[in-house]
Design a protein around this motif. Structure first.
Motif, PDB file in Angstrom:
ATOM      1  N   PRO A 117      74.236 -22.213 -36.952  1.00  0.00           N
ATOM      2  CA  PRO A 117      74.805 -21.442 -36.575  1.00  0.00           C
ATOM      3  C   PRO A 117      76.377 -21.719 -37.085  1.00  0.00           C
ATOM      4  N   ASN A 118      77.316 -20.246 -37.383  1.00  0.00           N
ATOM      5  CA  ASN A 118      78.164 -20.126 -38.003  1.00  0.00           C
ATOM      6  C   ASN A 118      79.073 -21.388 -37.478  1.00  0.00           C
ATOM      7  N   PRO A 119      79.952 -21.672 -39.105  1.00  0.00           N
ATOM      8  CA  PRO A 119      81.095 -22.620 -38.892  1.00  0.00           C
ATOM      9  C   PRO A 119      82.313 -21.658 -37.166  1.00  0.00           C
ATOM     10  N   LEU A 120      82.905 -22.422 -36.684  1.00  0.00           N
ATOM     11  CA  LEU A 120      83.634 -21.891 -35.922  1.00  0.00           C
ATOM     12  C   LEU A 120      85.659 -21.818 -36.266  1.00  0.00           C
ATOM     13  N   ILE A 121      85.919 -20.648 -35.823  1.00  0.00           N
ATOM     14  CA  ILE A 121      87.489 -21.383 -36.076  1.00  0.00           C
ATOM     15  C   ILE A 121      87.851 -21.502 -34.445  1.00  0.00           C
ATOM     16  N   ILE A 122      88.785 -22.436 -34.217  1.00  0.00           N
ATOM     17  CA  ILE A 122      88.930 -22.705 -32.523  1.00  0.00           C
ATOM     18  C   ILE A 122      90.722 -23.006 -32.180  1.00  0.00           C
ATOM     19  N   VAL A 123      90.976 -21.461 -31.982  1.00  0.00           N
ATOM     20  CA  VAL A 123      92.642 -21.584 -31.269  1.00  0.00           C
ATOM     21  C   VAL A 123      92.402 -21.970 -30.577  1.00  0.00           C
ATOM     22  N   ILE A 124      93.318 -23.474 -30.534  1.00  0.00           N
ATOM     23  CA  ILE A 124      93.795 -23.848 -29.020  1.00  0.00           C
ATOM     24  C   ILE A 124      95.788 -23.529 -29.153  1.00  0.00           C
ATOM     25  N   SER A 125      96.417 -22.602 -28.438  1.00  0.00           N
ATOM     26  CA  SER A 125      97.345 -22.969 -27.663  1.00  0.00           C
ATOM     27  C   SER A 125      98.192 -23.091 -26.467  1.00  0.00           C
ATOM     28  N   GLY A 126      99.280 -22.919 -25.895  1.00  0.00           N
ATOM     29  CA  GLY A 126      98.938 -23.124 -24.627  1.00  0.00           C
ATOM     30  C   GLY A 126     100.526 -23.588 -24.275  1.00  0.00           C
ATOM     31  N   PRO A 127     102.098 -23.260 -23.277  1.00  0.00           N
ATOM     32  CA  PRO A 127     102.801 -24.166 -23.330  1.00  0.00           C
ATOM     33  C   PRO A 127     103.446 -25.156 -23.655  1.00  0.00           C
ATOM     34  N   SER A 128     104.611 -25.516 -23.650  1.00  0.00           N
ATOM     35  CA  SER A 128     105.034 -26.546 -24.036  1.00  0.00           C
ATOM     36  C   SER A 128     104.467 -27.735 -22.241  1.00  0.00           C
ATOM     37  N   GLY A 129     104.604 -28.847 -22.690  1.00  0.00           N
ATOM     38  CA  GLY A 129     104.245 -29.380 -21.563  1.00  0.00           C
ATOM     39  C   GLY A 129     102.477 -29.829 -20.902  1.00  0.00           C
ATOM     40  N   ILE A 227      95.427 -11.102 -36.644  1.00  0.00           N
ATOM     41  CA  ILE A 227      94.845 -11.252 -38.597  1.00  0.00           C
ATOM     42  C   ILE A 227      93.036 -11.089 -38.245  1.00  0.00           C
ATOM     43  N   LEU A 228      93.088 -11.798 -37.427  1.00  0.00           N
ATOM     44  CA  LEU A 228      91.208 -12.578 -36.839  1.00  0.00           C
ATOM     45  C   LEU A 228      90.933 -11.805 -36.131  1.00  0.00           C
ATOM     46  N   ARG A 229      90.859 -11.272 -34.891  1.00  0.00           N
ATOM     47  CA  ARG A 229      90.748 -10.688 -34.095  1.00  0.00           C
ATOM     48  C   ARG A 229      89.854 -11.345 -33.694  1.00  0.00           C
ATOM     49  N   ASN A 230      87.868 -10.872 -33.088  1.00  0.00           N
ATOM     50  CA  ASN A 230      86.805 -11.988 -32.752  1.00  0.00           C
ATOM     51  C   ASN A 230      86.454 -12.660 -33.442  1.00  0.00           C
ATOM     52  N   SER A 231      87.138 -12.545 -34.898  1.00  0.00           N
ATOM     53  CA  SER A 231      85.831 -13.790 -35.831  1.00  0.00           C
ATOM     54  C   SER A 231      86.247 -15.301 -35.183  1.00  0.00           C
ATOM     55  N   ALA A 232      87.949 -15.354 -34.348  1.00  0.00           N
ATOM     56  CA  ALA A 232      87.530 -16.994 -33.984  1.00  0.00           C
ATOM     57  C   ALA A 232      88.047 -16.931 -32.719  1.00  0.00           C
ATOM     58  N   VAL A 233      87.852 -17.529 -32.284  1.00  0.00           N
ATOM     59  CA  VAL A 233      88.149 -19.048 -30.637  1.00  0.00           C
ATOM     60  C   VAL A 233      89.396 -18.837 -29.771  1.00  0.00           C
ATOM     61  N   PHE A 234      89.324 -18.080 -29.372  1.00  0.00           N
ATOM     62  CA  PHE A 234      90.943 -18.425 -28.754  1.00  0.00           C
ATOM     63  C   PHE A 234      91.306 -19.136 -27.378  1.00  0.00           C
ATOM     64  N   VAL A 235      91.773 -20.768 -27.078  1.00  0.00           N
ATOM     65  CA  VAL A 235      91.293 -21.182 -26.383  1.00  0.00           C
ATOM     66  C   VAL A 235      92.496 -21.605 -25.490  1.00  0.00           C
ATOM     67  N   ALA A 304      75.494 -21.546 -29.744  1.00  0.00           N
ATOM     68  CA  ALA A 304      74.357 -20.503 -28.571  1.00  0.00           C
ATOM     69  C   ALA A 304      73.974 -18.853 -28.727  1.00  0.00           C
ATOM     70  N   LYS A 305      75.673 -18.569 -29.170  1.00  0.00           N
ATOM     71  CA  LYS A 305      75.090 -16.822 -28.995  1.00  0.00           C
ATOM     72  C   LYS A 305      74.143 -16.650 -29.786  1.00  0.00           C
ATOM     73  N   VAL A 306      73.850 -15.463 -29.608  1.00  0.00           N
ATOM     74  CA  VAL A 306      73.013 -15.003 -30.815  1.00  0.00           C
ATOM     75  C   VAL A 306      73.735 -14.401 -31.864  1.00  0.00           C
ATOM     76  N   GLN A 307      74.445 -13.518 -31.005  1.00  0.00           N
ATOM     77  CA  GLN A 307      75.811 -12.262 -32.405  1.00  0.00           C
ATOM     78  C   GLN A 307      76.454 -13.292 -32.064  1.00  0.00           C
ATOM     79  N   GLN A 308      76.876 -14.187 -33.502  1.00  0.00           N
ATOM     80  CA  GLN A 308      76.987 -15.064 -34.083  1.00  0.00           C
ATOM     81  C   GLN A 308      78.483 -14.957 -35.190  1.00  0.00           C
ATOM     82  N   ARG A 309      80.117 -15.742 -34.171  1.00  0.00           N
ATOM     83  CA  ARG A 309      81.869 -14.245 -35.124  1.00  0.00           C
ATOM     84  C   ARG A 309      80.641 -15.123 -35.984  1.00  0.00           C
ATOM     85  N   ILE A 310      81.628 -14.559 -37.409  1.00  0.00           N
ATOM     86  CA  ILE A 310      82.107 -13.958 -38.960  1.00  0.00           C
ATOM     87  C   ILE A 310      83.317 -14.854 -38.958  1.00  0.00           C
ATOM     88  N   ALA A 311      83.786 -16.009 -39.322  1.00  0.00           N
ATOM     89  CA  ALA A 311      85.459 -15.417 -39.528  1.00  0.00           C
ATOM     90  C   ALA A 311      85.263 -15.632 -41.467  1.00  0.00           C
TER      91      ALA A 311
END
Length: 313
Positions: A117-129, A227-235, A304-311
């Motif tokens: 699988p391709n290397p992933l970029i995982i963006v983790i964000s959320g409010p303070s606290g 910038i990254l659109r759908n090439s990264a995973v946003f959590v 495990a996705k068939v169509q991998q994200r490409i960053a």
């Protein structure tokens, strides 16, 4: 005039010249009842004698397994020879394996059916606290193949902070130089100081096959989405309720009452951005392990996705 015993011997001789398979008569055989001077029946000068039904090659536990065949196959010179395949109960795996390769006419490849699988970029964000730092710290302990990007900042180093671990500390002039050279994936001016994500750090670790984890605020996540659109995973990381979120902010005891009010108001606004993310993880009080396991499941599902994200950075 041939006697009966001579005719019987000729018939036996003709049958013995068949294909030596039980109940299988050759479509081409010599006429035992003809005159001793007559020529054998042959497709070139007469019609081939055929049985009036199709037959399967017999299969039993002590024999070979073969494809269905008919008399017409024997008449076709272009038909390849069927390679007998021994039954696995009576032959070794290597022998059966080689017979299957020979029968199919090609070798079986030992290359992986699915590429890595391709290397992933995982963006983790959320409010303070909501506990972003606690979740990321635990994730770092259980997933060694992840690289957590160290942010560059122009603010001064605080007591106990380590350069290159907590942040890359630099002057405003150095930071502005990085902006001018387009060396930052994303940056922002926060309370008078710059924060940004160096591109080179991401490129180096992705080239090693590592997955990249970025911890950013809601504003930074919105910029990275553009910038990254759908090439990264946003959590999006949240508390179980607004009430729980406010109580966590109070328990931190790090702000004045005015700053606390502003932070709570900001958190309520930031919750409205939840739908802009791919996944949401509820970090319940006292269930850090559950939150981390869910985050790991998200990473595994993406890989495990068939169509991998490409960053591309």
């Amino acid at each position: 005039m041939p006697t009966h015993s001579m005719l019987f011997r000729r018939l036996c001789f003709s049958i013995s010249k068949s294909y030596h398979k039980p109940f299988f008569l050759s479509p081409i055989f010599t006429n035992p009842f003809g005159d001793s001077r007559s020529c054998p029946i042959h497709p070139s000068n007469s019609k081939t004698q055929r049985l009036g039904f199709q037959r399967k090659v017999s299969v039993n536990s002590h024999s070979f397994v073969s494809e269905n065949t008919t008399n017409s196959i024997m008449d076709d010179p272009k038909t390849p020879t069927v390679v007998p395949i021994p039954h696995p109960d009576y032959a070794g795996r290597a022998e059966v394996f080689r017979a299957l390769e020979a029968s199919l006419g090609s070798a079986f490849s030992s290359q992986p059916i699915v590429p890595a699988p391709n290397p992933l970029i995982i963006v983790i964000s959320g409010p303070s606290g909501v506990g972003k730092d606690a979740v990321i710290k635990r994730l770092r302990e259980v997933r060694e193949e992840l690289h957590f990007v160290v942010t560059a900042t122009s603010r001064a180093k605080r007591p106990g902070e380590v350069d290159g671990k907590d942040y890359f500390f630099m002057s405003k002039e150095e930071f502005l130089s990085m902006i001018e050279k387009n060396e930052l994936l994303e940056y922002a001016l926060v309370y008078g100081d710059y924060k940004g994500i160096p591109k080179q750090q991401i490129r180096e670790y992705m080239a090693k096959g590592c997955d990249i984890v970025l911890r950013v605020d809601i504003q930074g996540a919105a910029t990275l989405r553009r910038i990254l659109r759908n090439s990264a995973v946003f959590v999006f990381l949240v508390a179980e309720s607004e009430e729980a979120l406010v109580k966590r902010l109070i328990d931190r005891k790090t702000e004045t009452t005015e700053a606390l009010l502003m932070r709570v108001a900001s958190a309520k606004e930031e919750l409205k951005h939840l739908k802009e993310f791919d996944y949401v993880v509820v970090n319940k009080e006292g269930d850090l392990e559950g939150s981390v396991k869910l985050l790991e499941s998200i990473i595994d599902a993406e890989k495990a996705k068939v169509q991998q994200r490409i960053a591309v950075i």
